[in-house]
Design a protein around this motif. Structure first.
Motif, PDB file in Angstrom:
ATOM      1  N   TYR A 232     -56.250  -5.047  28.769  1.00  0.00           N
ATOM      2  CA  TYR A 232     -56.470  -5.738  27.502  1.00  0.00           C
ATOM      3  C   TYR A 232     -57.876  -6.321  27.372  1.00  0.00           C
ATOM      4  CZ  TYR A 232     -51.418  -5.369  27.818  1.00  0.00           C
ATOM      5  OH  TYR A 232     -50.144  -4.891  27.978  1.00  0.00           O
ATOM      6  N   ASN A 275     -58.792  -9.280  24.483  1.00  0.00           N
ATOM      7  CA  ASN A 275     -57.602  -9.424  23.631  1.00  0.00           C
ATOM      8  C   ASN A 275     -57.238  -8.140  22.884  1.00  0.00           C
ATOM      9  OD1 ASN A 275     -57.336 -12.219  24.290  1.00  0.00           O
ATOM     10  ND2 ASN A 275     -58.961 -12.677  22.817  1.00  0.00           N
ATOM     11  N   GLU A 277     -54.874  -5.143  21.903  1.00  0.00           N
ATOM     12  CA  GLU A 277     -53.428  -5.125  21.716  1.00  0.00           C
ATOM     13  C   GLU A 277     -52.801  -4.042  22.588  1.00  0.00           C
ATOM     14  OE1 GLU A 277     -53.474  -4.297  17.614  1.00  0.00           O
ATOM     15  OE2 GLU A 277     -54.163  -6.295  17.023  1.00  0.00           O
ATOM     16  N   THR A 280     -51.827   0.540  22.046  1.00  0.00           N
ATOM     17  CA  THR A 280     -52.649   0.829  20.865  1.00  0.00           C
ATOM     18  C   THR A 280     -53.771   1.786  21.234  1.00  0.00           C
ATOM     19  OG1 THR A 280     -52.200  -1.376  19.967  1.00  0.00           O
ATOM     20  CG2 THR A 280     -54.077  -0.186  19.040  1.00  0.00           C
TER      21      THR A 280
END
Length: 404
Positions: A232, A275, A277, A280
């Motif tokens: 992430y 950050n 997701e 994805t």
């Protein structure tokens, strides 16, 4: 060292400066219109100028300058308009500081008292700040100003050495691309206690053309295209372009880049994004900016983040396990462990908080099983770091903390 256009009470200036005030009031509208018109003509090309410097009326050489309309269009328009009106001719370099910069362009220095040079004129059109990521390195031309960031007028300075403490606080809008030996001559001039040369050094500036060279498109290098199981937090890297001043990176959730997740302009060839997701697919591309043009966009790469923990098949992730370093936090030495289920070509990098690589610990083919690497971070200052692991097309990043 702060580059300033000093503020004083203009009512106390001598008659010469008051006459200059009247001159500016009469020409203010003209110059504003000229700046507006020049904005149209300087787009998508780097205007170039020849600055001849004269010490006590004797030529000491020429400096060639080019401006950056795709970095600071308002400052470029202002400078270009002033040159077109012969504003700079016979103004002086009134401030020279060895190891730092030379500063000039104040109308008071044409014929006003020497103690007014550098204070500017209150009726000059102001240019709002256009701060960027372009660094104040040797040869860079930037706007002088007062403590008000939107107070730049005609005064500029040319760096004779790197002055990175000015980055993000002053508007870079050009550079001297030839004649730095003349700049060095000027900065070495004998000077008074106010850093004003003992002998007047005048400038005469003329427009000489445009540089219409376009930068090449960057080549994306990391992570590889179609990489999946990305963590992430992820570092993105690309090749440098010789003439680039800035790079614009875009990360989107669709390949048409209508759903932008992240964008940034910067001067380095990598960026660290956080950050992301889970589950994805992201698409990313980079363009180069040489001050006059943007390059074509790079090829588009994609990567996919790892799946979440709620009942989703995690077969790709089972190809390896990356463990948290021990101890964490650590002061000098820590151990990083990973386990491979099949033979894989692996790499393990240490990244700083901005995603810059500071160490390559592993880059080879490893057999199945558990592997441990001892990392010595004695020289690292306190802070947050990351270790980034690649196995084939899979990747994962974890955070670690240095605390001494």
């Amino acid at each position: 060292m702060v580059i300033t256009v000093q503020k004083i009470n203009y009512l106390n200036l001598k008659t010469t400066t008051q006459t200059t005030n009247t001159f500016f009031m009469q020409k203010n509208i003209y110059l504003s219109l000229l700046i507006l018109l020049t904005t149209i003509t300087v787009k998508a090309q780097k205007p170039q100028f020849l600055l001849e410097a004269k010490r006590s009326g004797v030529s000491i050489g020429e400096i060639k300058i080019e401006l950056f309309p795709t970095i600071a269009p308002m400052h470029v328009a202002n400078f270009s308009g002033l040159v077109a009106s012969q504003f700079y001719d016979s103004t002086a370099f009134h401030r020279v500081i060895p190891g730092f910069m030379i500063q000039g362009g104040d109308p008071n220095s044409r014929s006003g008292p020497k103690n007014t040079w550098g204070y500017g004129n209150p009726s000059q059109p102001k240019v709002d700040a256009e701060f960027s990521e372009v660094s104040h390195t040797r040869g860079i031309l930037s706007a002088a100003r007062s403590s008000d960031i939107n107070s730049a007028t005609s005064q500029f300075f040319i760096c004779v050495a790197s002055a990175t403490n000015l980055n993000g606080n002053y508007s870079v809008y050009g550079k001297a691309y030839e004649g730095m030996s003349v700049v060095d001559n000027i900065v070495a001039s004998p000077r008074d206690a106010n850093n004003n040369p003992n002998e007047k050094i005048e400038m005469f500036i003329t427009y000489i053309g445009n540089d219409s060279t376009r930068p090449e498109a960057p080549t994306l290098t990391f992570p590889a295209n179609n990489t999946f199981n990305i963590a992430y937090n992820q570092s993105l890297s690309w090749s440098s372009v010789a003439t680039a001043l800035l790079y614009k990176v875009e990360v989107a959730r669709d390949e048409d880049f209508t759903d932008i997740f992240f964008t940034k302009n910067g001067r380095t060839t990598n960026v660290f994004i956080t950050n992301l997701e889970d589950t994805t697919t992201y698409f990313w591309r980079v363009t180069a900016n040489n001050g006059g043009y943007l390059s074509e966009a790079s090829q588009v790469f994609s990567f996919s983040t790892k799946v979440n923990d709620v009942g989703i098949n995690k077969t790709p992730e089972s190809l390896f396990t990356l463990e948290q370093n021990v101890p964490n936090p650590f002061s000098s030495i820590t151990t990083i462990s990973y386990h491979l289920t099949t033979s894989q070509t692996v790499s393990l990098k240490i990244l700083d908080f901005l995603g810059h690589e500071i160490a390559l610990l592993e880059n080879k083919t490893q057999a199945p099983g558990k592997h441990e690497i001892v990392f010595e971070g004695t020289s690292l200052p306190n802070g947050i770091y990351y270790y980034h692991f690649n196995a084939g097309t899979l990747a994962e990043t974890k955070k670690m903390v240095v605390l001494k």
